[in-house]
Design a protein around this motif. Structure first.
Motif, PDB file in Angstrom:
ATOM      1  N   SER A  90      51.091   1.937 105.088  1.00 23.71           N
ATOM      2  CA  SER A  90      52.511   2.054 104.757  1.00 23.71           C
ATOM      3  C   SER A  90      53.168   3.123 105.611  1.00 23.71           C
ATOM      4  CB  SER A  90      52.675   2.419 103.275  1.00 23.71           C
ATOM      5  OG  SER A  90      54.010   2.826 103.008  1.00 23.71           O
ATOM      6  N   PHE A  91      54.395   2.837 106.062  1.00 28.11           N
ATOM      7  CA  PHE A  91      55.173   3.848 106.792  1.00 28.11           C
ATOM      8  C   PHE A  91      56.314   4.363 105.913  1.00 28.11           C
ATOM      9  CE2 PHE A  91      56.329  -0.452 108.237  1.00 28.11           C
ATOM     10  CZ  PHE A  91      57.670  -0.520 107.911  1.00 28.11           C
ATOM     11  N   GLY A  92      56.078   4.425 104.605  1.00 30.41           N
ATOM     12  CA  GLY A  92      57.093   4.882 103.665  1.00 30.41           C
ATOM     13  C   GLY A  92      57.355   6.375 103.696  1.00 30.41           C
ATOM     14  N   SER A  93      56.478   7.150 104.336  1.00 32.42           N
ATOM     15  CA  SER A  93      56.669   8.604 104.427  1.00 32.42           C
ATOM     16  C   SER A  93      57.185   8.986 105.811  1.00 32.42           C
ATOM     17  CB  SER A  93      55.353   9.340 104.176  1.00 32.42           C
ATOM     18  OG  SER A  93      54.908   9.152 102.856  1.00 32.42           O
ATOM     19  N   PRO A  94      58.147   9.905 105.904  1.00 30.46           N
ATOM     20  CA  PRO A  94      58.650  10.344 107.205  1.00 30.46           C
ATOM     21  C   PRO A  94      57.525  10.842 108.092  1.00 30.46           C
ATOM     22  CG  PRO A  94      60.069  11.153 105.451  1.00 30.46           C
ATOM     23  CD  PRO A  94      58.874  10.553 104.784  1.00 30.46           C
ATOM     24  N   TYR A  95      57.624  10.532 109.376  1.00 30.24           N
ATOM     25  CA  TYR A  95      56.568  10.924 110.317  1.00 30.24           C
ATOM     26  C   TYR A  95      56.603  12.439 110.536  1.00 30.24           C
ATOM     27  CZ  TYR A  95      53.157  10.052 113.969  1.00 30.24           C
ATOM     28  OH  TYR A  95      52.001  10.018 114.699  1.00 30.24           O
ATOM     29  N   ASN A  96      55.456  13.065 110.401  1.00 29.98           N
ATOM     30  CA  ASN A  96      55.346  14.509 110.612  1.00 29.98           C
ATOM     31  C   ASN A  96      53.956  14.826 111.141  1.00 29.98           C
ATOM     32  OD1 ASN A  96      53.597  14.397 108.351  1.00 29.98           O
ATOM     33  ND2 ASN A  96      55.281  14.838 106.944  1.00 29.98           N
ATOM     34  N   ASN A  97      53.654  16.104 111.306  1.00 27.35           N
ATOM     35  CA  ASN A  97      52.359  16.510 111.869  1.00 27.35           C
ATOM     36  C   ASN A  97      51.191  16.054 110.995  1.00 27.35           C
ATOM     37  OD1 ASN A  97      53.493  17.746 114.106  1.00 27.35           O
ATOM     38  ND2 ASN A  97      53.618  19.762 113.134  1.00 27.35           N
TER      39      ASN A  97
ATOM     40  N   ILE B 285      51.061  13.375 109.036  1.00 30.92           N
ATOM     41  CA  ILE B 285      50.869  11.941 109.248  1.00 30.92           C
ATOM     42  C   ILE B 285      50.197  11.706 110.593  1.00 30.92           C
ATOM     43  CG2 ILE B 285      52.034   9.737 109.609  1.00 30.92           C
ATOM     44  CD1 ILE B 285      52.096  10.547 106.708  1.00 30.92           C
ATOM     45  N   ASP B 286      50.652  12.416 111.614  1.00 29.69           N
ATOM     46  CA  ASP B 286      50.093  12.259 112.956  1.00 29.69           C
ATOM     47  C   ASP B 286      48.594  12.573 112.967  1.00 29.69           C
ATOM     48  OD1 ASP B 286      50.868  11.967 115.983  1.00 29.69           O
ATOM     49  OD2 ASP B 286      49.585  13.744 115.887  1.00 29.69           O
ATOM     50  N   LYS B 287      48.218  13.670 112.332  1.00 29.82           N
ATOM     51  CA  LYS B 287      46.799  14.049 112.280  1.00 29.82           C
ATOM     52  C   LYS B 287      45.980  13.019 111.506  1.00 29.82           C
ATOM     53  CE  LYS B 287      47.648  19.059 112.499  1.00 29.82           C
ATOM     54  NZ  LYS B 287      47.592  20.342 111.734  1.00 29.82           N
ATOM     55  N   SER B 288      46.574  12.489 110.446  1.00 29.98           N
ATOM     56  CA  SER B 288      45.857  11.509 109.626  1.00 29.98           C
ATOM     57  C   SER B 288      45.619  10.213 110.397  1.00 29.98           C
ATOM     58  CB  SER B 288      46.649  11.223 108.345  1.00 29.98           C
ATOM     59  OG  SER B 288      46.779  12.387 107.566  1.00 29.98           O
ATOM     60  N   LEU B 289      46.630   9.746 111.132  1.00 29.73           N
ATOM     61  CA  LEU B 289      46.463   8.531 111.921  1.00 29.73           C
ATOM     62  C   LEU B 289      45.470   8.752 113.063  1.00 29.73           C
ATOM     63  CD1 LEU B 289      50.156   7.235 112.060  1.00 29.73           C
ATOM     64  CD2 LEU B 289      48.245   6.223 110.806  1.00 29.73           C
ATOM     65  N   LYS B 290      45.478   9.940 113.627  1.00 26.41           N
ATOM     66  CA  LYS B 290      44.516  10.253 114.685  1.00 26.41           C
ATOM     67  C   LYS B 290      43.096  10.243 114.128  1.00 26.41           C
ATOM     68  CE  LYS B 290      43.566  13.586 118.372  1.00 26.41           C
ATOM     69  NZ  LYS B 290      44.001  14.859 119.020  1.00 26.41           N
ATOM     70  N   LYS B 291      42.889  10.849 112.971  1.00 24.58           N
ATOM     71  CA  LYS B 291      41.568  10.857 112.337  1.00 24.58           C
ATOM     72  C   LYS B 291      41.150   9.442 111.955  1.00 24.58           C
ATOM     73  CE  LYS B 291      38.992  13.458 111.441  1.00 24.58           C
ATOM     74  NZ  LYS B 291      37.676  13.755 112.068  1.00 24.58           N
ATOM     75  N   LEU B 292      42.097   8.646 111.437  1.00 26.15           N
ATOM     76  CA  LEU B 292      41.785   7.268 111.073  1.00 26.15           C
ATOM     77  C   LEU B 292      41.365   6.481 112.308  1.00 26.15           C
ATOM     78  CD1 LEU B 292      41.724   5.214 108.772  1.00 26.15           C
ATOM     79  CD2 LEU B 292      44.132   4.721 109.231  1.00 26.15           C
ATOM     80  N   GLY B 293      42.058   6.710 113.420  1.00 30.45           N
ATOM     81  CA  GLY B 293      41.682   6.049 114.664  1.00 30.45           C
ATOM     82  C   GLY B 293      40.266   6.415 115.088  1.00 30.45           C
ATOM     83  N   GLU B 294      39.898   7.682 114.925  1.00 37.47           N
ATOM     84  CA  GLU B 294      38.540   8.116 115.262  1.00 37.47           C
ATOM     85  C   GLU B 294      37.501   7.412 114.396  1.00 37.47           C
ATOM     86  OE1 GLU B 294      38.663  12.319 114.755  1.00 37.47           O
ATOM     87  OE2 GLU B 294      39.899  12.687 116.539  1.00 37.47           O
ATOM     88  N   LEU B 295      37.815   7.236 113.113  1.00 40.67           N
ATOM     89  CA  LEU B 295      36.889   6.555 112.213  1.00 40.67           C
ATOM     90  C   LEU B 295      36.743   5.083 112.601  1.00 40.67           C
ATOM     91  CD1 LEU B 295      38.006   8.067 108.771  1.00 40.67           C
ATOM     92  CD2 LEU B 295      35.895   8.560 110.033  1.00 40.67           C
ATOM     93  N   ILE B 296      37.852   4.449 112.968  1.00 35.57           N
ATOM     94  CA  ILE B 296      37.779   3.049 113.381  1.00 35.57           C
ATOM     95  C   ILE B 296      36.947   2.903 114.654  1.00 35.57           C
ATOM     96  CG2 ILE B 296      39.128   1.050 114.172  1.00 35.57           C
ATOM     97  CD1 ILE B 296      41.428   2.050 112.394  1.00 35.57           C
TER      98      ILE B 296
END
Length: 481
Positions: free
Chosen positions: A456-463, A465-476
């Protein structure tokens, strides 16, 4: 209040400039790295003020499309050509091992409520996007205006002022209804239940889309109904050809579809396909329950129509609420059940008698004063920007072989990963990093979407969120090996 809702000529000029730049970037006339004209040059060429030119570039910068470089000017930062591949049509392979979908859903809900968790799994507006102060004001005004301070039961069919406002608002999707055709409910899910109970009995078969929001097939199961899953195309929505074939072979009693910004794909059925769907079902006298809870979250210029827009004989039962647009906790929903309205009112009388008086009155006032329309303009703009920023981060941090839907509204992205990735195992690893995602298995009755996730992109993009997506990418990346 009037001043609050006014838009200046400058507002429209800057929006037009932004749109033209987006079109040029979208068709590759301007490419990533290209320098844009200076503020002064843009002001002179377009005949706009410097402040309007700056506002246009700032908007593009907020969307992550343009970047300002010190002492150099503005440059194209990101173009659609850099997006991940679009999700293609086709169904994933069913899961080999049977999995308890209910257990997965329960775990997703339990873990995303932990303190400190980044809720990429929650398809609703974050607290920052909800106009809490204005809602509080509307609630106090509603209580003061009510001769009983909203302490008495409402009409069984619902607050009349609210129903009048919903009827007026239906103009946006070409609806031509009156307040007498509307029944208010405690959220959209209750509306769906009332409509299902009105047209089916235990043991009947209901056609739903696949993948689908897990709450829908859970309700169908609780009501003792059977499910027929119809595949969804990422471009055209519900596969009408497949549905027509099934209707000739299976005794379907009703259909329940999300036609605008469906969850989890985030895509909409084109209006001409909605018309085809209504006609297909009308010919067979099969009721269509339409969940339009996301219809107001469009990113384009115009709201998409509903199937109800094409309903000529009352066979379409439209359901919606303000849970995804304004106030999830208020539990204000409604349905427009067509020829089945008497049955729906009877169901409401048996289940709840009436809906909550204070929240209905407050939402009615919020609509009446124009605050809802103003809020929705701001919300749509924010969601569009957030959608672009999330997709950009996904393209940067996730493996190159991922595919993602490109929604034109709503809250969610549906992501296909390498077949080696088990979405639920990814969920379990992500939650250990305080990141909550929705694994694809919970969007079907048999856990078949094993290498898909919903974000979901329901939360405003911030640091964060950025770190979380980066970590998720590493897990994938890790699970893809």
């Amino acid at each position: 209040m009037a001043d609050e809702l006014q838009y200046t000529k400058e507002d429209f000029l800057y929006a037009q400039v932004v749109e033209r730049f987006e079109q040029q970037i979208g068709n590759n006339t301007l490419r990533a790295g290209d320098k844009l004209m200076s503020l002064r040059a843009l002001s002179k060429e377009q005949g706009i003020s410097l402040s309007t030119a700056y506002k246009a570039y700032a908007e593009l910068e907020n969307k992550g499309i343009v970047e300002a470089r010190p002492k150099s000017g503005y440059f194209v930062k990101f173009a659609p050509a850099q997006y991940p591949k679009k999700l293609q049509s086709g169904q994933p392979t069913p899961a080999i091992q049977k999995t308890e979908v209910e257990d997965m859903i329960r775990l997703v809900y339990q873990t995303m409520r932990r303190d400190g968790v980044v809720r990429l799994s929650q398809a609703s507006p974050s607290a920052e996007l909800i106009p809490a102060a204005k809602l509080n004001k509307a609630m106090m005004e509603a209580l003061r205006k009510s001769p009983t301070s909203c302490t008495q039961y409402e009409e069984i069919q619902g607050n009349r002022d609210l129903r009048k406002q919903i009827a007026k608002h239906a103009f946006n999707w070409n609806g031509n209804i009156t307040e007498d055709e509307i029944v208010t409910t405690q959220g959209c899910m209750e509306a769906l239940v009332f409509c299902l109970e009105a047209v089916t009995k235990p043991g009947d078969i209901v056609a739903i889309e696949s993948p689908v929001y897990f709450g829908i097939f859970n309700v169908i199961k609780i009501l003792g109904l059977k499910v027929l899953e119809i595949p969804v195309d990422p471009e055209d929505g519900v596969n009408l050809e497949y549905l027509e074939k099934c209707l000739g072979e299976v005794p379907v009693k009703a259909c329940l579809f999300v036609t605008n910004f469906t969850n989890p794909l985030g895509i909409s059925m084109p209006d001409h396909r909605k018309k085809q769907l209504v006609e297909l079902l009308a010919d067979r006298q099969i009721p269509l329950i339409e969940d339009d809870i996301y219809g107001e979250m469009y990113f384009g210029k115009n709201r998409p129509k509903t199937c109800k827009s094409f309903d000529k004989n009352g066979m379409v039962m439209l359901c919606s609420s303000v849970s995804k647009t304004l106030a999830p906790g208020y539990r204000v929903g409604w349905c427009i059940p067509g020829k089945f309205i008497d049955k729906v009112i009877t169901n409401k009388l048996m289940h709840t008698v009436s809906s909550a008086t204070p929240t209905q009155a407050a939402i009615a006032l919020f609509f009446e004063t124009g605050r809802y329309d103003l809020h929705m303009r701001n919300l749509r703009k924010a969601l569009h920007t957030q959608c672009l920023r999330y997709i950009q981060a996904i393209s940067e941090y996730f493996p190159e072989d991922i595919k993602v839907t490109h929604p034109n509204g709503g809250y969610v992205l549906w992501i296909e990963m390498n077949s080696k990735v088990d979405a639920f195992e990814l969920f379990e690893s992500a939650i250990q990093e305080s990141i909550s995602i929705a694994p694809g298995q919970i969007f079907s009755t048999d856990a078949r979407f094993t290498n898909y996730i919903r974000i979901s992109f329901g939360s405003p993009y911030n640091n964060n969120i950025d770190k979380s997506l980066k970590k998720l990418g590493e897990l994938i990346w890790k699970f893809s090996q």
